[in-house]
Design an enzyme around this catalytic site. Sequence first.
Site, PDB file in Angstrom:
ATOM      1  N   THR A 125       0.827  -1.210   0.000  1.00  0.00           N
ATOM      2  CA  THR A 125       0.000   0.000   0.000  1.00  0.00           C
ATOM      3  C   THR A 125       0.859   1.257   0.000  1.00  0.00           C
ATOM      4  O   THR A 125       1.984   1.246   0.535  1.00  0.00           O
ATOM      5  CB  THR A 125      -0.901  -0.007   1.260  1.00  0.00           C
ATOM      6  OG1 THR A 125      -1.426   1.292   1.472  1.00  0.00           O
ATOM      7  CG2 THR A 125      -0.122  -0.387   2.514  1.00  0.00           C
ATOM      8  N   ASP A 126       0.299   2.336  -0.513  1.00  0.00           N
ATOM      9  CA  ASP A 126       1.023   3.622  -0.472  1.00  0.00           C
ATOM     10  C   ASP A 126       1.149   4.151   0.964  1.00  0.00           C
ATOM     11  O   ASP A 126       1.934   5.065   1.225  1.00  0.00           O
ATOM     12  CB  ASP A 126       0.341   4.671  -1.370  1.00  0.00           C
ATOM     13  CG  ASP A 126      -1.093   5.001  -0.971  1.00  0.00           C
ATOM     14  OD1 ASP A 126      -1.622   4.391  -0.019  1.00  0.00           O
ATOM     15  OD2 ASP A 126      -1.690   5.883  -1.627  1.00  0.00           O
ATOM     16  N   GLU A 127       0.373   3.548   1.893  1.00  0.00           N
ATOM     17  CA  GLU A 127       0.422   4.052   3.275  1.00  0.00           C
ATOM     18  C   GLU A 127       1.781   3.812   3.922  1.00  0.00           C
ATOM     19  O   GLU A 127       2.099   4.426   4.938  1.00  0.00           O
ATOM     20  CB  GLU A 127      -0.718   3.436   4.097  1.00  0.00           C
ATOM     21  CG  GLU A 127      -2.063   3.782   3.497  1.00  0.00           C
ATOM     22  CD  GLU A 127      -3.272   3.456   4.371  1.00  0.00           C
ATOM     23  OE1 GLU A 127      -3.143   3.435   5.600  1.00  0.00           O
ATOM     24  OE2 GLU A 127      -4.347   3.239   3.787  1.00  0.00           O
ATOM     25  N   TYR A 153      -1.372  -0.321  11.221  1.00  0.00           N
ATOM     26  CA  TYR A 153      -1.589  -0.997   9.925  1.00  0.00           C
ATOM     27  C   TYR A 153      -0.434  -0.733   8.973  1.00  0.00           C
ATOM     28  O   TYR A 153       0.194  -1.657   8.456  1.00  0.00           O
ATOM     29  CB  TYR A 153      -2.907  -0.525   9.290  1.00  0.00           C
ATOM     30  CG  TYR A 153      -3.018  -0.851   7.820  1.00  0.00           C
ATOM     31  CD1 TYR A 153      -3.117  -2.167   7.385  1.00  0.00           C
ATOM     32  CD2 TYR A 153      -3.006   0.168   6.852  1.00  0.00           C
ATOM     33  CE1 TYR A 153      -3.205  -2.470   6.024  1.00  0.00           C
ATOM     34  CE2 TYR A 153      -3.095  -0.129   5.501  1.00  0.00           C
ATOM     35  CZ  TYR A 153      -3.189  -1.452   5.089  1.00  0.00           C
ATOM     36  OH  TYR A 153      -3.269  -1.751   3.746  1.00  0.00           O
ATOM     37  N   LYS A 157       2.488  -3.278   7.336  1.00  0.00           N
ATOM     38  CA  LYS A 157       2.675  -3.473   5.896  1.00  0.00           C
ATOM     39  C   LYS A 157       4.103  -3.104   5.485  1.00  0.00           C
ATOM     40  O   LYS A 157       4.724  -3.791   4.677  1.00  0.00           O
ATOM     41  CB  LYS A 157       1.668  -2.632   5.096  1.00  0.00           C
ATOM     42  CG  LYS A 157       0.213  -3.064   5.224  1.00  0.00           C
ATOM     43  CD  LYS A 157      -0.061  -4.455   4.675  1.00  0.00           C
ATOM     44  CE  LYS A 157       0.012  -4.516   3.162  1.00  0.00           C
ATOM     45  NZ  LYS A 157      -0.386  -5.873   2.657  1.00  0.00           N
TER      46      LYS A 157
HETATM   47  P1  NAD Z   1      -9.781  -7.082   2.924  1.00  0.00           P
HETATM   48  O1  NAD Z   1      -9.701  -6.787   4.387  1.00  0.00           O
HETATM   49  O2  NAD Z   1     -11.027  -6.809   2.183  1.00  0.00           O
HETATM   50  O3  NAD Z   1      -9.448  -8.629   2.694  1.00  0.00           O
HETATM   51  C1  NAD Z   1      -8.439  -9.306   3.378  1.00  0.00           C
HETATM   52  C2  NAD Z   1      -8.657 -10.806   3.204  1.00  0.00           C
HETATM   53  O4  NAD Z   1      -7.566 -11.491   3.858  1.00  0.00           O
HETATM   54  C3  NAD Z   1      -9.956 -11.314   3.848  1.00  0.00           C
HETATM   55  O5  NAD Z   1     -10.624 -12.178   2.962  1.00  0.00           O
HETATM   56  C4  NAD Z   1      -9.468 -12.070   5.090  1.00  0.00           C
HETATM   57  O6  NAD Z   1     -10.314 -13.162   5.441  1.00  0.00           O
HETATM   58  C5  NAD Z   1      -8.101 -12.553   4.622  1.00  0.00           C
HETATM   59  N1  NAD Z   1      -7.192 -12.823   5.749  1.00  0.00           N
HETATM   60  C6  NAD Z   1      -6.976 -12.026   6.834  1.00  0.00           C
HETATM   61  N2  NAD Z   1      -6.079 -12.625   7.660  1.00  0.00           N
HETATM   62  C7  NAD Z   1      -5.727 -13.795   7.063  1.00  0.00           C
HETATM   63  C8  NAD Z   1      -4.824 -14.823   7.427  1.00  0.00           C
HETATM   64  N3  NAD Z   1      -4.121 -14.776   8.567  1.00  0.00           N
HETATM   65  N4  NAD Z   1      -4.678 -15.883   6.591  1.00  0.00           N
HETATM   66  C9  NAD Z   1      -5.404 -15.949   5.439  1.00  0.00           C
HETATM   67  N5  NAD Z   1      -6.271 -15.002   5.059  1.00  0.00           N
HETATM   68  C10 NAD Z   1      -6.432 -13.934   5.853  1.00  0.00           C
HETATM   69  O7  NAD Z   1      -8.542  -6.331   2.303  1.00  0.00           O
HETATM   70  P2  NAD Z   1      -8.388  -5.648   0.855  1.00  0.00           P
HETATM   71  O8  NAD Z   1      -8.878  -4.263   0.926  1.00  0.00           O
HETATM   72  O9  NAD Z   1      -8.895  -6.583  -0.183  1.00  0.00           O
HETATM   73  O10 NAD Z   1      -6.805  -5.581   0.750  1.00  0.00           O
HETATM   74  C11 NAD Z   1      -6.059  -6.652   0.176  1.00  0.00           C
HETATM   75  C12 NAD Z   1      -4.575  -6.298   0.189  1.00  0.00           C
HETATM   76  O11 NAD Z   1      -4.373  -5.095  -0.541  1.00  0.00           O
HETATM   77  C13 NAD Z   1      -4.039  -6.030   1.593  1.00  0.00           C
HETATM   78  O12 NAD Z   1      -2.739  -6.590   1.662  1.00  0.00           O
HETATM   79  C14 NAD Z   1      -3.977  -4.518   1.688  1.00  0.00           C
HETATM   80  O13 NAD Z   1      -2.939  -4.105   2.556  1.00  0.00           O
HETATM   81  C15 NAD Z   1      -3.674  -4.148   0.248  1.00  0.00           C
HETATM   82  N6  NAD Z   1      -4.144  -2.811  -0.188  1.00  0.00           N
HETATM   83  C16 NAD Z   1      -5.453  -2.433   0.013  1.00  0.00           C
HETATM   84  C17 NAD Z   1      -5.885  -1.203  -0.450  1.00  0.00           C
HETATM   85  C18 NAD Z   1      -7.334  -0.759  -0.291  1.00  0.00           C
HETATM   86  O14 NAD Z   1      -7.663   0.374  -0.622  1.00  0.00           O
HETATM   87  N7  NAD Z   1      -8.242  -1.605   0.162  1.00  0.00           N
HETATM   88  C19 NAD Z   1      -4.994  -0.336  -1.108  1.00  0.00           C
HETATM   89  C20 NAD Z   1      -3.680  -0.752  -1.302  1.00  0.00           C
HETATM   90  C21 NAD Z   1      -3.266  -2.002  -0.845  1.00  0.00           C
HETATM   91  P1  TYD Z   2     -10.499   4.235   4.786  1.00  0.00           P
HETATM   92  O1  TYD Z   2     -11.506   3.804   3.770  1.00  0.00           O
HETATM   93  O2  TYD Z   2     -10.544   3.616   6.150  1.00  0.00           O
HETATM   94  O3  TYD Z   2      -9.066   4.036   4.112  1.00  0.00           O
HETATM   95  P2  TYD Z   2      -7.587   4.525   4.625  1.00  0.00           P
HETATM   96  O4  TYD Z   2      -7.662   4.956   6.021  1.00  0.00           O
HETATM   97  O5  TYD Z   2      -6.794   3.262   4.470  1.00  0.00           O
HETATM   98  O6  TYD Z   2      -7.183   5.612   3.680  1.00  0.00           O
HETATM   99  O7  TYD Z   2     -10.610   5.805   4.973  1.00  0.00           O
HETATM  100  C1  TYD Z   2     -10.446   6.689   3.882  1.00  0.00           C
HETATM  101  C2  TYD Z   2     -10.483   8.102   4.431  1.00  0.00           C
HETATM  102  O8  TYD Z   2     -11.799   8.362   4.918  1.00  0.00           O
HETATM  103  C3  TYD Z   2      -9.545   8.334   5.606  1.00  0.00           C
HETATM  104  O9  TYD Z   2      -9.002   9.654   5.529  1.00  0.00           O
HETATM  105  C4  TYD Z   2     -10.448   8.233   6.827  1.00  0.00           C
HETATM  106  C5  TYD Z   2     -11.784   8.726   6.305  1.00  0.00           C
HETATM  107  N1  TYD Z   2     -12.981   8.127   6.942  1.00  0.00           N
HETATM  108  C6  TYD Z   2     -13.970   8.937   7.466  1.00  0.00           C
HETATM  109  O10 TYD Z   2     -13.885  10.177   7.433  1.00  0.00           O
HETATM  110  N2  TYD Z   2     -15.061   8.345   8.041  1.00  0.00           N
HETATM  111  C7  TYD Z   2     -15.193   6.991   8.117  1.00  0.00           C
HETATM  112  O11 TYD Z   2     -16.203   6.518   8.694  1.00  0.00           O
HETATM  113  C8  TYD Z   2     -14.170   6.159   7.552  1.00  0.00           C
HETATM  114  C9  TYD Z   2     -14.274   4.662   7.597  1.00  0.00           C
HETATM  115  C10 TYD Z   2     -13.082   6.776   6.960  1.00  0.00           C
END
Ligand code: NAD
Ligand code: TYD
Length: 341
Positions: A125-127, A153, A157
Amino acid sequence: MKILVTGGAGFIGGNFIHYMVNKYPEDEIVNLDLLTYAGNLETLKPVEDKPNYRFVRGDIADRPFIFSLFEKEKFDVVINFAAESHVDRSIENPDIFVKTNVLGTTTLLDAANAFDVKRFHQVSTDEVYGDLPLDRPDLFFTEETPLHTSSPYSSSKASADLFVMAYHRTYGTPVTLSRCSNNYGPYQFPEKLIPLMISRALADEKLPVYGEGLNVRDWLHVYDHCVAIDLIVREGKVGEVYNIGGHNERTNLEVVRTILRALDKPESLIEHVTDRKGHDRRYAIDPTKLETELGWKPKYNFDTGIPGTIEWYLNNREWWENIISGEYRNYFDRMYGGRLK
Ligand code: NAD
Ligand code: TYD
């Protein structure tokens, strides 16, 4: 090719499996997921009967289980999506983030080394780059930006990223790593900003915007993230990091107002609540490397991607209503109980 996708019952992993199973019928996709609160097999319904898809339940941090799975299956490629992914939950309980995101990743890396996996791709992630100031719109995260994390988090990562790169240097593990900006699209768990706001607005419930709502995120449609990962796994250079993002920066308030307009709901639903602890101000990705070296170009920008996403949540109410009626509701009350007026 036999590909292990971990975390495939989650948001991005699930979308990735849909994409891969249909695009590469000759490849075998194994989905390994623990089915935590974020994992939902309903997401895999459209592909569950495909001959090139299989589901296995298990924990990426369970070493004996992972080693026996790798020994039996002889994967060519591992793509690690599995993670605890929600910043707010990491502030409440960092431990599980260390276990899954760090120990889970090193367990998979060890198994990849032991059983001769040809490519290990880490989805990051970019975070991990921390945040950028709001008054410097000229600054972007490149692959050279130092890691500088804010939340448990992002720290977990970043730690996993460091292990991935260290395994490449120390043991020659054939790794690639991608760092993507915030995703949106179908099947996102309704604790994250966009699906949370859509589901609550539809129920005429208050929309909890943290602080002033001026924090900026760089939004990418999940489809474009999936295409990028596939491209990096097939054509990316081993040992390299690739940033993924499409220059779609929006303040949180802009995102929430866009959703309200699309649903024809009043802005009076917005309620400013106590800010997130350590809240990152701005994320912004420079995707030049991915574009110039691998020719990636996103299909959607925010304005073209968001209407279809909102429509998906309207047409698939059952998917997210089932989630909201379950454990998620308790979580929501715990998280926001004292914050909403
Ligand atoms: P999500 O929380 O929707 O899904 C995570 C999945 O991992 C779930 O199905 C969960 O059951 C599974 N999981 C959790 N712990 C586990 C374990 N110990 N063993 C096996 N499976 C396990 O997450 P997401 O939003 O789909 O993100 C997927 C990946 O992408 C993550 O690594 C996250 O850091 C990365 N990512 C997410 C975003 C975003 O905006 N959502 C952006 C950049 C990177
Ligand atoms: P989120 O979807 O949790 O992603 P991330 O924190 O990984 O960027 O949140 C996106 C942005 O929205 C973040 O700045 C926090 C804000 N946010 C709210 O203002 N209210 C909410 O209820 C949630 C879940 C997020």
